[in-house]
Design an enzyme around this catalytic site. Sequence first.
Site, PDB file in Angstrom:
ATOM      1  N   SER A 192      -7.641  -5.518   7.526  1.00  0.00           N
ATOM      2  CA  SER A 192      -7.096  -6.470   6.551  1.00  0.00           C
ATOM      3  C   SER A 192      -5.617  -6.235   6.356  1.00  0.00           C
ATOM      4  CB  SER A 192      -7.810  -6.259   5.204  1.00  0.00           C
ATOM      5  OG  SER A 192      -7.168  -6.963   4.154  1.00  0.00           O
ATOM      6  N   HIS A 218      -4.541  -7.798   3.569  1.00  0.00           N
ATOM      7  CA  HIS A 218      -4.566  -8.238   2.179  1.00  0.00           C
ATOM      8  C   HIS A 218      -4.195  -9.724   2.076  1.00  0.00           C
ATOM      9  CE1 HIS A 218      -4.789  -5.887  -1.731  1.00  0.00           C
ATOM     10  NE2 HIS A 218      -4.462  -7.072  -2.213  1.00  0.00           N
ATOM     11  N   ARG A 221      -0.398 -10.520   1.764  1.00  0.00           N
ATOM     12  CA  ARG A 221       0.212 -10.351   0.443  1.00  0.00           C
ATOM     13  C   ARG A 221       0.930  -9.008   0.284  1.00  0.00           C
ATOM     14  NH1 ARG A 221      -2.299 -14.168  -2.980  1.00  0.00           N
ATOM     15  NH2 ARG A 221      -2.353 -12.946  -4.890  1.00  0.00           N
ATOM     16  N   GLY A 260      -7.319 -14.668   6.540  1.00  0.00           N
ATOM     17  CA  GLY A 260      -7.209 -15.908   7.310  1.00  0.00           C
ATOM     18  C   GLY A 260      -8.512 -16.613   7.614  1.00  0.00           C
TER      19      GLY A 260
END
Length: 365
Positions: free
Chosen positions: A258, A260, A263, A293
């Site tokens: 990930s 995030h 972010r 995504g």
Amino acid sequence: MTAQLDSFYPTRVAFGTLEEIHRAAANALSADVLDFVEGGAGKEITLRENRTAFDRWRILPEPMSGVGTPSTRTELLGLPLETPILTAPFGGDALYHPDGHLAVTRAAQARGALSIAPEAGSYSYQQVRAAAPGAARIAQIHPFAHAALVAERVTRLGFEALCVTVDCPVGGFRTRNMGNRFDPDQRHFAGNLTGEDGAPGVAEVFGQLLKRGGVVWDWAELATVAREFELPWIAKGILTPAAAERALDIGASALVVSNHGGRQVDPAPASLDMLPAIRAAAGPRVPILLDSGIRTGSDIYLALALGADAVIIGRAAIYGLAAAGQPGVDRVLELLTEELRTLMILSGAATIADIDRDRILRAAA
Ligand SMILES: Cc1cc2nc3c(=O)[nH]c(=O)nc-3n(C[C@H](O)[C@H](O)[C@H](O)COP(=O)(O)O)c2cc1C
């Protein structure tokens, strides 16, 4: 008389497409909250790459496959999944709909998915678990000073695994929020402000995230606390093979590949692009989840083909929540699962384990 066909296609009531749900969510949210949800860090290169990474892959059709009723059933750390989808631990959930994670978790339970209860949510771990104990089985925590206490608290509440977010010692440099002077009511992030035992909670988390540069743990400090965990734990926020190895070395039972949702570090690579190398480093047996995504059933298919065992949806769940509360999240899970199931029939994959690298192709540049 018109023939009545048994059809999956939408009736007047249900949202027809995920795009429709996204539009309804955008209409329901104020501009600054929508930016908080949609936005990424920096120039938002990672945010965009998280989507375009999926566009570089193709699924190979298998004519006459003989697969009529594929099974989307699987499991994670012994927890059953009717569909390989978990809902993300996202904070501030009542900003998007008053029912927040209560609605998300009930929808997940109805669809046989799992929900990861966030530390910085609007409702307490206890409330989320009580809303739908069949789905609320993993609790997310931040590796800050109070992590051991929080881990103990969620263990007592009956959660069966911990999800430790390792990529967020401070919030990323979120340009849209800065432009908006975004200053949400902190109560929406304070569902776990105090435990029933008065343990410190999210006040500390929020302070840390905003502080930029306080005490930041390293792997050794996490290892010390993790040794005391009574539950298996999942490291969320792994984007390199080296980080995967560190997390596994100190006892993580599973990984979330990930960034995030774009972010945190920008520009960071897309999660999907890093997945094959992380799978290779972790070996075939470590459970790996992917987020960042995922918006369609084909995205799920590609993530599974490139080495994930299941996926986590962040914004896609938030769109459903903002659009219509529990029924909105339910429809998101239904549409994602039905697209995945359709692709399994068309590509000849009878089970989740059948979805492998041989069924996809890297598209020519
Ligand atoms: C509004 C919002 C709040 C989030 N809050 C948290 C959080 O408190 N803890 C955490 O580990 N991840 C948090 N995330 C990240 C998600 O758990 C997940 O990694 C990300 O949304 C996946 O990308 P996607 O939105 O493209 O699906 C948040 C994401 C969003 C969009």
